[in-house]
Design an enzyme around this catalytic site. Sequence first.
Site, PDB file in Angstrom:
ATOM      1  N   SER A 125       0.834  -1.185   0.000  1.00 44.62           N
ATOM      2  CA  SER A 125       0.000   0.000   0.000  1.00 44.62           C
ATOM      3  C   SER A 125       0.884   1.257   0.000  1.00 44.62           C
ATOM      4  O   SER A 125       1.707   1.428  -0.902  1.00 44.62           O
ATOM      5  CB  SER A 125      -0.946  -0.043   1.203  1.00 44.62           C
ATOM      6  N   ASP A 192      -8.892  -4.620  -5.827  1.00 46.79           N
ATOM      7  CA  ASP A 192      -8.286  -3.639  -4.915  1.00 46.79           C
ATOM      8  C   ASP A 192      -8.368  -2.241  -5.522  1.00 46.79           C
ATOM      9  O   ASP A 192      -7.683  -1.950  -6.511  1.00 46.79           O
ATOM     10  CB  ASP A 192      -6.827  -4.030  -4.657  1.00 46.79           C
ATOM     11  N   HIS A 206      -8.388  -4.725  -0.845  1.00 49.82           N
ATOM     12  CA  HIS A 206      -7.093  -4.159  -0.458  1.00 49.82           C
ATOM     13  C   HIS A 206      -6.663  -4.639   0.926  1.00 49.82           C
ATOM     14  O   HIS A 206      -5.473  -4.846   1.177  1.00 49.82           O
ATOM     15  CB  HIS A 206      -7.177  -2.632  -0.455  1.00 49.82           C
TER      16      HIS A 206
END
Length: 262
Positions: A125, A192, A206
């Site tokens: 991320s 995601d 995600h």
Amino acid sequence: MNNRPIRLLTSGRAGLGAGALITAVVLLIALGAVWTLVAFADGCPDAEVTFARGTGEPPGIGRVGQAFVDSLRQQTGMEIGVYPVNYAASRLQLHGGDGANDAISHIKSMASSCPNTKLVLGGYSQGATVIDIVAGVPLGSISFGSPLPAAYADNVAAVAVFGNPSNRAGGSLSSLSPLFGSKAIDLCNPTDPICHVGPGNEFSGHIDDYIPTYTTQAASFVVQRLRAGSVPHLPGSVPQLPGSVLQMPGTAAPAPESLHGR
């Protein structure tokens, strides 16, 4: 000439064959000790993962990072160290450059103190953005910091990132990095929204879908890169038994696939 097979060891005596066997065993132990010294001199691991955690995760390498490292250790049997990138993984996402600087500083330190350790970079991320900066990948047309100097690129054996926001800006680390493109795997779960543009996105894609599928897939890729790397050169000549093959410890297991992240 006597063509009978030579018996290395008999029940009644220990002749030349036994001596040769003992010599062979001692030699193998010595060779193993030399390789161990090369791999672990001064406390240096075989490989080390520098990982940047995702947004809001507590200091450390985060859930995805830990799953990735666990899979890597399981697949290689190698001694693998871990360095958690030190940066504020806040929701404002203003500290990616700080994280990149910390990672670069650590890479330089490892290259100096543990030159035979194979370095692996990873991020999830917002942490993937940190590694993008290290790898010289801009977010869109914007650059957030200086990349790792090219002189240190050979110290990095592989790169693995998950849920990388840069994918929404038109490219992956593996396709855009001038330093690590061929060494990198950039994994995006197709549901995601952080890295994928299109229908079917859910934020759970995600948060929940990178472990274990994608962390295992990334570990399998990295294992190939680690095993493809050069073997440390031992100074001087080392005797080798005829017909023997020197093999580093650790056997790669088949790599599965799976999901999870943040």
